[in-house]
Design a protein around this motif. Sequence first.
Motif, mmCIF file in Angstrom:
data_model
loop_
_atom_site.group_PDB
_atom_site.id
_atom_site.type_symbol
_atom_site.label_atom_id
_atom_site.label_comp_id
_atom_site.label_asym_id
_atom_site.label_seq_id
_atom_site.Cartn_x
_atom_site.Cartn_y
_atom_site.Cartn_z
ATOM 1 N N ARG A 62 0.847 -1.195 0.199
ATOM 2 C CA ARG A 62 -0.016 0.058 -0.008
ATOM 3 C C ARG A 62 0.802 1.317 -0.085
ATOM 4 O O ARG A 62 0.569 2.195 -0.852
ATOM 5 N N PHE A 63 2.001 1.294 0.690
ATOM 6 C CA PHE A 63 2.775 2.591 0.807
ATOM 7 C C PHE A 63 3.628 2.635 -0.300
ATOM 8 O O PHE A 63 3.796 3.806 -0.701
ATOM 9 N N THR A 64 4.065 1.616 -0.873
ATOM 10 C CA THR A 64 4.697 1.620 -2.285
ATOM 11 C C THR A 64 3.967 2.332 -3.271
ATOM 12 O O THR A 64 4.178 2.937 -4.296
ATOM 13 N N ALA A 65 2.368 2.003 -3.354
ATOM 14 C CA ALA A 65 1.257 2.684 -4.341
ATOM 15 C C ALA A 65 1.155 3.963 -3.750
ATOM 16 O O ALA A 65 0.702 4.706 -4.693
ATOM 17 N N LEU A 66 1.480 4.080 -2.502
ATOM 18 C CA LEU A 66 0.676 5.648 -1.998
ATOM 19 C C LEU A 66 1.875 6.668 -2.191
ATOM 20 O O LEU A 66 1.531 7.715 -2.671
ATOM 21 N N PHE A 67 2.989 6.598 -1.612
ATOM 22 C CA PHE A 67 4.121 7.513 -1.775
ATOM 23 C C PHE A 67 4.570 7.635 -3.017
ATOM 24 O O PHE A 67 4.772 6.838 -3.933
ATOM 25 N N ASP A 68 4.956 9.091 -3.205
ATOM 26 C CA ASP A 68 5.490 9.388 -4.539
ATOM 27 C C ASP A 68 7.044 8.370 -4.953
ATOM 28 O O ASP A 68 7.887 8.067 -4.041
ATOM 29 N N ARG A 119 3.709 15.441 -3.649
ATOM 30 C CA ARG A 119 4.595 16.478 -3.104
ATOM 31 C C ARG A 119 3.981 16.926 -1.924
ATOM 32 O O ARG A 119 4.394 18.021 -1.357
ATOM 33 N N THR A 120 3.203 16.225 -1.263
ATOM 34 C CA THR A 120 2.479 16.597 0.380
ATOM 35 C C THR A 120 3.323 15.566 1.426
ATOM 36 O O THR A 120 2.974 14.413 1.294
ATOM 37 N N ALA A 121 3.983 16.191 2.359
ATOM 38 C CA ALA A 121 4.793 15.482 3.322
ATOM 39 C C ALA A 121 3.730 15.060 4.417
ATOM 40 O O ALA A 121 2.894 15.733 4.738
ATOM 41 N N ARG A 155 5.581 18.606 11.851
ATOM 42 C CA ARG A 155 4.072 19.263 11.650
ATOM 43 C C ARG A 155 3.675 18.808 10.134
ATOM 44 O O ARG A 155 3.221 19.695 9.266
ATOM 45 N N ARG A 156 3.371 17.561 10.157
ATOM 46 C CA ARG A 156 2.679 16.715 9.160
ATOM 47 C C ARG A 156 1.288 16.262 9.676
ATOM 48 O O ARG A 156 1.095 15.824 10.517
ATOM 49 N N ASN A 299 13.466 12.233 -0.137
ATOM 50 C CA ASN A 299 12.586 12.654 0.977
ATOM 51 C C ASN A 299 13.397 14.071 1.596
ATOM 52 O O ASN A 299 14.594 14.135 1.702
ATOM 53 N N LEU A 300 12.464 15.052 2.088
ATOM 54 C CA LEU A 300 13.162 16.217 2.429
ATOM 55 C C LEU A 300 13.607 16.055 3.764
ATOM 56 O O LEU A 300 13.057 15.322 4.668
ATOM 57 N N PRO A 301 14.473 16.980 4.275
ATOM 58 C CA PRO A 301 14.950 17.028 5.732
ATOM 59 C C PRO A 301 13.595 17.362 6.417
ATOM 60 O O PRO A 301 13.001 18.153 5.970
ATOM 61 N N ALA A 302 13.774 16.926 7.805
ATOM 62 C CA ALA A 302 12.761 17.358 8.682
ATOM 63 C C ALA A 302 12.342 18.796 8.488
ATOM 64 O O ALA A 302 11.152 19.243 8.471
ATOM 65 N N ASP A 303 13.480 19.750 8.658
ATOM 66 C CA ASP A 303 13.224 21.206 8.775
ATOM 67 C C ASP A 303 12.613 21.638 7.564
ATOM 68 O O ASP A 303 11.516 22.501 7.676
#
Length: 307
Positions: A62-68, A119-121, A155-156, A299-303
Amino acid sequence: MNWITNYVRPRMSSLFSRREVPENLWTKCPECGTMLFHRELAENLQVCTSCEHHLPITPRARFTALFDGGAFNEIRYPEPLADPLQFRDQKKYPERLKAAQKATGEREAMLVAEGEVGRTAIVAAAQDFSFMGGSMGMAVGNAIVAAAECAVRLRRPLVLFSAAGGARMQEGILSLMQMPRTTVAVEMLKEARLPYVVVLTHPTTGGVTASYAMLGDVQIAEPNALICFAGPRVIEQTIREKLPEGFQRAEYLLEHGMLDRVTHRKKLREELVSILRMLTRQSPPVAGDLPAPGQPVVNLPADAASA
C-alpha cells in the motif's frame, strides 16, 4: 545395458513430464470466483479486475503505491514485553508471534512511515490484517503513539489505514488500555491543529473501531468494507432479527452519516492529496508537478518538510 530403457526413455519422460506450477501464481476472487494472475492482481492494487472487489493488501504494498515513487522512510517504534501475561491457549503467545512474523515478514501488525504523497509530506500508519488479524496489542499502541509524535514533530498530517479484528486477547487488559492511549495520541494531533485522516479498510472491527479508527477529521472507507464494533452475526443472534442488506458495510454507513467518503483504492491516492492539501492550506496539486509513476523521490529533511 539397455540404452533405450536406461537413457532414451527417462530423457523423453523428463522432457514431456508435467511441470509443477507454484501455488501462489493464481488467486481466486472471494466475491465472483474469478482466477486472477498474481502479477495482474498486484498491478491493480489487489483489486479484482472482474468485479472490482477489494482484496487485502499489505501495508508495504500500500505504501509503495501511495508514496511518490514508492519511496518512504520507515519509522521504528518501541517493542513491548514479548509475553506480559504468560498467555497460552493451544500455543504459547510467543509462538504465535513468531509464526505471524514468519508468514508476513513484519515484526508487528502495524507499519509506520513518513514521506511525500503528491509532493505533500505526511506520516502514515497501516495495519496488516494478515498479522494475527491486525489485532490491537501494545505494539500497535506504541506504533500509533510514535506516528502521532512524529507527525507533531514534523508538523505533518497523519493518515491511518485501519484493518483489524479488534483487541489482542493474548494481552488482555493491556490490549484494551490501548484504546484510551491511542485516543490521547489522536488528541495530540488535534491540539497541534494537524489533520488526522482515517481510511477504513475491510475489516475494521472491535476496539479499533471504538477508538482511533473513528476519530478522524475525515473518514474514508474502501468499497464494501465491514466496519463495526460487534459483527452482524453476533447482533443477529442477540436481537433475533434479520439485519438490513449491506448492514455495517461502508456504503450503508455512508448513507447514515458515519463516513465522509467511500473511495475506490485506485482513486484513493489522488483524493488523499486533494484533501490533505486543502486541510493544510496548500495550493491545489498541479498534475505536471507530480512525479511520474516509479520516479524516485528524495525525502526532504525534517526542517524543510515542516517549513
